[in-house]
Design an enzyme around this catalytic site. Structure first.
Site, short mmCIF file in Angstrom:
data_model
loop_
_atom_site.label_atom_id
_atom_site.label_comp_id
_atom_site.label_asym_id
_atom_site.label_seq_id
_atom_site.Cartn_x
_atom_site.Cartn_y
_atom_site.Cartn_z
N GLN A 55 7.62 -7.29 4.69
CA GLN A 55 6.36 -7.49 3.98
C GLN A 55 6.08 -6.30 3.06
O GLN A 55 5.56 -6.45 1.96
CB GLN A 55 5.22 -7.67 4.99
CG GLN A 55 3.83 -7.72 4.40
CD GLN A 55 3.60 -8.96 3.53
OE1 GLN A 55 4.27 -9.99 3.70
NE2 GLN A 55 2.67 -8.86 2.59
N GLU A 56 6.47 -5.12 3.49
CA GLU A 56 6.22 -3.91 2.70
C GLU A 56 7.13 -3.81 1.48
O GLU A 56 6.66 -3.52 0.39
CB GLU A 56 6.42 -2.67 3.58
CG GLU A 56 5.35 -2.46 4.64
CD GLU A 56 4.02 -2.01 4.04
OE1 GLU A 56 3.99 -1.66 2.86
OE2 GLU A 56 3.02 -2.04 4.77
#
Ligand code: GLU
Length: 489
Positions: free
Chosen positions: A324-325
């Site tokens: 997600q990052e």
């Protein structure tokens, strides 16, 4: 002189035998009375006496599975709350096949079935259903790639259609067969929806039928699969009890329980907890994620495993956060100067002694330690899994903003210890009217909501991939549905 005394004098041995016989008769009488009383005891009393509620279910993402925080699943959670409502323990019996469940119930092996069963006419003759807890439709599933979407029954005639045996799907097909005599299908016992979906992907079959709630969760693992059309009218899911009309007690308590949890919002919160985060996940995200998991993840996997082990996390959770990052890009850089595969800020890097944020191992280790630290700062009253979700939100938006959102949640009558509630109020942090009054001011409050939602789905997919790989390695001929069920944070 009483005869008894006379006899005592005459024969001490005979007297001993008489006393023994007397006790024997009394004992037998007591046992008979107990048996009669027990037989007369109603179903609720029996459970209270036993201190245990016994429930039949099946393994799967919508019913019962092992999650990050132990046993979970909508049916499990409902049954557990019902057991608590009665003040007894819960014992789960997992049935591999739908066809075994009703005979098991009627054979007195359990108190009821909680297995995502649809209320159907045929079943109503065999069991007694509680008021429904969910409404679904049956959906015909096909593989999108290169195929025309079927729009009606006539479009699937001649194709290979297979459904789970003894299911509501089979019952629906029998009804349809009256209007479409050329419609044919196969049923498979010992199979489940997951296996049939895999068979569509591998080209073994063309179609299957799945309940809409199940497909909502499964579609994230099979981005190529799609709904062709609803093949049934809306149907109700409910618990099934024995049709013993003379004893209503347990059934009545279950009906009261459902009325209560419907009324006080618990049911809506549970449904949201199990389905909400997956609902908004787009198939395109899965496609990209699966591709990246194959191409990008392998060189970092052992680093995630190592850092997760050291900090008491599931490595798949750490990998999901990292995806997600940065989409697993080690030299990712954001316009705000956040860097690396875990997107660490300069300040955090300093605190955690990170020398090079672009070094994957350093970044992953720092990210894991930072997550652990945040997890420890979340107030003790917040239980898992909400605690993990709040940790993730804090990782994204900052601990102070999360605290502000929890205060707003409380002031608005929500529960600040429940992620379900806090996530509703987090977006308010971007509105002046609200952030004016908070300690930490403005924040892009909708971001952590999307953030947590995505990570939960990435995590589910990673678990599913990982377990499937383990199965292939162990060359088990038939996957155990328990281990391929996706897990929830
Ligand atoms: N709802 C289905 C039924 O009542 C079961 C769903 C499934 O087996 O996945 O038969």
């Amino acid at each position: 002189m009483p005869v008894f005394e006379a006899k005592v004098e005459s024969s001490p041995v005979g007297e001993g035998r008489r006393v023994f016989e007397l006790f024997l008769y009394l004992g037998m009488a007591a046992i008979i009375v107990l048996i009669i009383l027990n037989a007369k005891r109603d179903s609720l009393d029996k459970i209270l006496q036993r201190g245990e509620l016994v429930v039949i279910t099946r393994n799967g993402p919508t019913t019962y599975y092992e999650g990050l925080d132990g046993k979970t699943g909508l049916e499990y959670d409902l049954a557990e709350q019902f057991a608590e409502y009665l003040g007894v323990d819960l014992r789960i019996i997992v049935s591999e096949n739908l066809s075994d469940m009703i005979p098991m119930l009627n054979g007195d092996q359990a108190d009821f079935i909680a297995a995502g069963l649809a209320v159907t006419e045929a079943r109503k003759a065999l069991v007694r259903f509680t008021p429904a807890y969910q409404e679904i439709t049956q959906q015909l599933i096909y593989y999108r790639k290169g195929k025309k979407r079927p729009r009606a029954i006539d479009d699937i005639i001649g194709g290979k259609l297979e459904v789970v045996a003894s299911s509501s799907f089979d019952e629906r097909l029998r009804e349809l067969h009256n209007e479409h005599p050329e419609l044919s299908w196969k049923t498979s016992d010992g199979s489940d929806v997951e296996k049939l979906l895999q068979q569509i992907v591998s080209g073994k079959i063309d179609y299957t039928i799945v309940d809409s709630n199940e497909f909502e969760l499964h579609r994230r693992f099979y981005p190529g699969l799609n709904v062709a059309f609803d093949i049934s009218e809306p149907q109700q899911l409910a618990w099934a009890f024995r049709t013993d009309q003379t004893d209503n007690t347990l059934y009545q308590r279950a009906a009261d329980f459902f009325a209560e949890i419907r009324e006080n919002g618990t049911l809506t919160a549970l449904l949201e907890r199990h389905y909400g985060y997956a609902r908004e996940f787009k198939p395109v995200e899965t496609t990209l994620f699966l591709a990246h998991a194959q191409e990008r993840l392998p060189p970092y996997q052992y680093m995630f495993i190592d850092a997760a082990e050291k900090n008491g996390f599931d490595w798949r959770l750490l990998a999901a956060v990292s995806y997600q990052e940065s989409h697993w890009v080690t030299n990712a850089v954001s316009p705000t100067g956040v860097r690396g595969i875990m997107m660490i800020t300069e300040k955090t890097a300093g605190q955690l002694g990170v020398l090079n944020r672009l070094d994957a191992r350093e970044s992953i280790s720092a990210g894991a330690r930072y997550l652990k630290r945040l997890h420890g700062r979340i107030p003790d009253d917040i239980e898992e899994p909400d605690r993990t979700w709040m940790t993730l939100a804090a990782y994204n938006v900052g601990f102070g903003h999360l605290e502000d959102a929890r205060k707003i949640t409380e002031s608005q009558g929500g529960d600040p210890d429940k992620w379900q509630d806090v996530r509703k109020y987090l977006p308010l942090l971007s509105e002046k009217k609200w952030h004016r009054k908070t300690k930490h001011g403005y924040a892009r409050g909708w971001e952590p909501v999307v953030y947590v939602r995505n990570i939960r789905s990435y995590y589910d997919i990673l678990v599913w991939m990982d377990e499937r790989e383990n199965q292939q390695n162990s060359q088990s001929p038939r996957p155990d549905p328990k281990t391929i069920a996706p897990q929830t944070l």
